[in-house]
Scaffold this motif. Sequence first.
Motif, PDB file in Angstrom:
ATOM      1  N   PHE A 123       2.506   3.117  -2.993  1.00  0.00           N
ATOM      2  CA  PHE A 123       1.552   3.586  -3.995  1.00  0.00           C
ATOM      3  C   PHE A 123       0.732   4.760  -3.465  1.00  0.00           C
ATOM      4  N   VAL A 124       0.225   4.628  -2.241  1.00  0.00           N
ATOM      5  CA  VAL A 124      -0.602   5.697  -1.668  1.00  0.00           C
ATOM      6  C   VAL A 124       0.229   6.964  -1.467  1.00  0.00           C
ATOM      7  N   PRO A 155       5.410  -7.490   2.709  1.00  0.00           N
ATOM      8  CA  PRO A 155       5.197  -7.665   1.266  1.00  0.00           C
ATOM      9  C   PRO A 155       4.083  -6.835   0.650  1.00  0.00           C
ATOM     10  N   VAL A 156       2.852  -6.978   1.076  1.00  0.00           N
ATOM     11  CA  VAL A 156       1.745  -6.276   0.426  1.00  0.00           C
ATOM     12  C   VAL A 156       1.603  -4.863   0.975  1.00  0.00           C
ATOM     13  N   VAL A 157       1.779  -4.717   2.263  1.00  0.00           N
ATOM     14  CA  VAL A 157       1.611  -3.413   2.910  1.00  0.00           C
ATOM     15  C   VAL A 157       2.632  -2.410   2.386  1.00  0.00           C
ATOM     16  N   VAL A 189      11.494   6.189   9.160  1.00  0.00           N
ATOM     17  CA  VAL A 189      11.479   4.958   9.961  1.00  0.00           C
ATOM     18  C   VAL A 189      10.165   4.209   9.744  1.00  0.00           C
ATOM     19  N   ALA A 190       9.043   4.932   9.793  1.00  0.00           N
ATOM     20  CA  ALA A 190       7.736   4.282   9.641  1.00  0.00           C
ATOM     21  C   ALA A 190       7.580   3.646   8.260  1.00  0.00           C
ATOM     22  N   VAL A 191       7.951   4.378   7.218  1.00  0.00           N
ATOM     23  CA  VAL A 191       7.803   3.851   5.853  1.00  0.00           C
ATOM     24  C   VAL A 191       8.765   2.697   5.620  1.00  0.00           C
ATOM     25  N   SER A 192       9.969   2.780   6.168  1.00  0.00           N
ATOM     26  CA  SER A 192      10.939   1.691   6.002  1.00  0.00           C
ATOM     27  C   SER A 192      10.467   0.420   6.695  1.00  0.00           C
TER      28      SER A 192
END
Length: 197
Positions: free
Chosen positions: A177-178, A169-171, A160-163
């Motif tokens: 990537f991280v 856009p940038v975040v 949920v958090a990653v979605s």
Amino acid sequence: MPSARVNSEPFVASVVAFLAGVTCVATFVEPAAAQTVPEMPRAPVFGPLLAFVVALVLNLLFGAFVLGVAPQYSRALVARIRSQPVESFVYGLLTLVSVFVAVVALTITVIGIVVVIPGVIVVAIVGLAANLLAMVAFGAVLARAAGSADPWKSLVVGAVAVSVLSIVPVVGDLTNFVLGTVGMGAVASRYWENRKE
């Protein structure tokens, strides 16, 4: 005495023909250039809600697959990411640079191309699994704050958090990537430690 006069009729005829051709082309090109080019239909842009739902479903499905196929390995890797995030990130950067250099070096030779294609596929699969396990570790940190450390709950919280972050856009790109770098670094460091043992 022969005349020194040059017969200029062919030259003049060529110049006239050339100018007539240029004039003819210009009359056809100018109206065509003046016409407006019809706009191509644009691809439908997904709304933020639909992008969130798609990302959430994919993260949950692939994350559940990784946790279900290798539960012990997943738990160990999540624990490593949580305990050593900076070290895992550094290992991940070194691994990405090493893979890039190896791919470039191998593609120079014809035999190397045969090795590169399956190697890139394997690295992509490992990278996807590592990214998902880093997502679970991220969810475990958030779930621990809520009083739960179950890997399945961590998967849901992390997905949920990653979605949510992925639709920014940038975040979203920075988060992926991280997480991918940290996950790949945890896989690489665990692999080298097992080889030493």
